[in-house]
Design an enzyme around this catalytic site. Structure first.
Site, PDB file in Angstrom:
ATOM      1  N   SER A  26     -79.295   7.660  28.739  1.00 49.83           N
ATOM      2  CA  SER A  26     -79.576   6.277  29.302  1.00 49.83           C
ATOM      3  C   SER A  26     -80.218   5.744  27.304  1.00 49.83           C
ATOM      4  O   SER A  26     -81.417   5.514  27.727  1.00 49.83           O
ATOM      5  CB  SER A  26     -79.796   5.671  30.289  1.00 49.83           C
ATOM      6  N   HIS A  51     -74.718   5.923  28.087  1.00 49.52           N
ATOM      7  CA  HIS A  51     -74.772   5.042  29.131  1.00 49.52           C
ATOM      8  C   HIS A  51     -75.954   3.857  28.835  1.00 49.52           C
ATOM      9  O   HIS A  51     -77.526   3.533  27.935  1.00 49.52           O
ATOM     10  CB  HIS A  51     -75.496   5.240  29.964  1.00 49.52           C
ATOM     11  N   ASP A  53     -76.688  -0.259  29.304  1.00 52.14           N
ATOM     12  CA  ASP A  53     -78.479  -0.985  30.488  1.00 52.14           C
ATOM     13  C   ASP A  53     -78.305  -1.810  29.924  1.00 52.14           C
ATOM     14  O   ASP A  53     -79.356  -2.125  29.482  1.00 52.14           O
ATOM     15  CB  ASP A  53     -79.557  -0.216  31.016  1.00 52.14           C
ATOM     16  N   MET A  55     -78.714  -6.151  30.770  1.00 52.74           N
ATOM     17  CA  MET A  55     -79.478  -6.683  31.951  1.00 52.74           C
ATOM     18  C   MET A  55     -79.524  -8.507  31.464  1.00 52.74           C
ATOM     19  O   MET A  55     -80.137  -8.384  29.720  1.00 52.74           O
ATOM     20  CB  MET A  55     -81.573  -6.178  31.496  1.00 52.74           C
ATOM     21  N   HIS A  85     -73.434  -0.850  31.935  1.00 47.60           N
ATOM     22  CA  HIS A  85     -73.985  -0.936  33.294  1.00 47.60           C
ATOM     23  C   HIS A  85     -74.353  -2.355  33.164  1.00 47.60           C
ATOM     24  O   HIS A  85     -74.804  -2.914  32.542  1.00 47.60           O
ATOM     25  CB  HIS A  85     -74.747   0.532  33.898  1.00 47.60           C
ATOM     26  N   MET A  87     -75.929  -4.920  34.308  1.00 42.81           N
ATOM     27  CA  MET A  87     -77.212  -5.911  35.477  1.00 42.81           C
ATOM     28  C   MET A  87     -77.072  -7.084  35.265  1.00 42.81           C
ATOM     29  O   MET A  87     -78.187  -7.206  34.793  1.00 42.81           O
ATOM     30  CB  MET A  87     -78.351  -5.111  35.200  1.00 42.81           C
ATOM     31  N   MET A 158     -77.177   3.567  42.315  1.00 41.22           N
ATOM     32  CA  MET A 158     -77.991   3.723  42.155  1.00 41.22           C
ATOM     33  C   MET A 158     -79.198   3.763  42.980  1.00 41.22           C
ATOM     34  O   MET A 158     -79.234   3.593  43.975  1.00 41.22           O
ATOM     35  CB  MET A 158     -78.863   1.879  41.653  1.00 41.22           C
ATOM     36  N   ASP A 193     -77.478   7.023  38.889  1.00 39.02           N
ATOM     37  CA  ASP A 193     -78.416   6.258  38.205  1.00 39.02           C
ATOM     38  C   ASP A 193     -79.637   6.090  38.346  1.00 39.02           C
ATOM     39  O   ASP A 193     -79.897   5.048  39.384  1.00 39.02           O
ATOM     40  CB  ASP A 193     -77.960   4.729  37.717  1.00 39.02           C
TER      41      ASP A 193
END
Ligand code: DX5
Ligand code: ZN
Length: 236
Positions: A26, A51, A53, A55, A85, A87, A158, A193
């Protein structure tokens, strides 16, 4: 180490559930001032995917990357498999821009969607040339989304509450992984994750995960340790 660089196509088309365990570092834990260099080094060390992330400051109390960063990574690393991913509160707003930027997999959270919308967004993700993942937080049991899973290529469980790297692993979520593995069709991936490292990777693999995200345990190690770390995460 050119022969170890994963083929994007191979990973996109790989039939999962075949016992092969993949590792996705990540980039949240990487040195952002040298991101492309760190990502290239991770792939050269044998990492399978990257990966990413995303947000939005609403679904989680943190802000990270937009599509422009994915576009830059895609340009710098044309053969890397990019696992995005989301979020975010409104995944429908971002699937298009991230697909356009060069994502391969796009996962979004069940917590912000009704089943019909999740199915529609999974279809849109595929129409845009990506595979679709359904993510669930640690407090959502797999059973709550079991009936949605046929619409997705991947279940993302998660093992921390999303928002930050470096949190301790929540082992209870392995029940969802086991249920997900039992309830998933062959070919579906199960990604775990959060808080994953050599100390709990065997548990994760044993529960049925075939894709492990590793943030702090990977990027906070010296690069010389990465090949051995990847071996430990993948297991025998
Ligand atoms: C948490 C993120 C994770 C995180 C993992 O919100 O979704 O992907 O980067 O980092 P570690 O491995 O440090 O828990
Ligand atoms: Zn993540």
């Amino acid at each position: 180490m050119a022969e170890t660089i994963p083929s994007r196509q191979r990973l996109r088309q790989r039939p999962a559930g075949g016992g092969e365990v993949l590792v996705a570092p990540s980039i949240l834990a990487a040195d952002f001032a040298h991101l492309a260099d760190a990502c290239r080094a991770a792939i050269d060390a044998g990492a399978d995917l990257l990966h990413i992330d995303v947000m939005d400051g609403h679904f989680v109390p943190n802000l990270t990357f937009g599509p422009a960063l994915v576009a830059s990574l895609r340009e710098a690393l044309p053969d890397a498999c990019l696992d995005v991913h989301l979020m975010v509160m409104d995944p429908g707003m971002f699937i298009g821009p991230f697909a356009e930027a060069g994502a391969d997999h796009i996962s979004f959270h069940a917590e912000v969607l009704e089943e019909a919308d999740a199915r529609r967004l999974a279809d849109r993700t595929r129409e845009l040339g990506c595979t679709a993942g359904l993510a669930i937080n640690p407090d959502k049991p797999f059973e709550a989304v079991a009936g949605w899973l046929d619409a997705f290529e991947m279940l993302l469980v998660m093992s921390v509450f999303p928002g930050f790297g470096g949190q301790p692993f929540i082992a209870d979520v392995l029940d969802s992984v086991r249920a997900g593995r039992a309830g998933s069709a062959s070919g579906q991936w199960i990604e775990l994750d959060g808080g994953i490292g050599p100390a709990n990777a065997a548990q994760a693999r044993g529960a049925g995960c075939d894709l492990l995200v590793a943030g702090s345990s990977f990027f906070r190690q010296d690069r010389s340790a990465w090949p051995e770390l990847l071996r430990q995460l993948r297991g025998p």
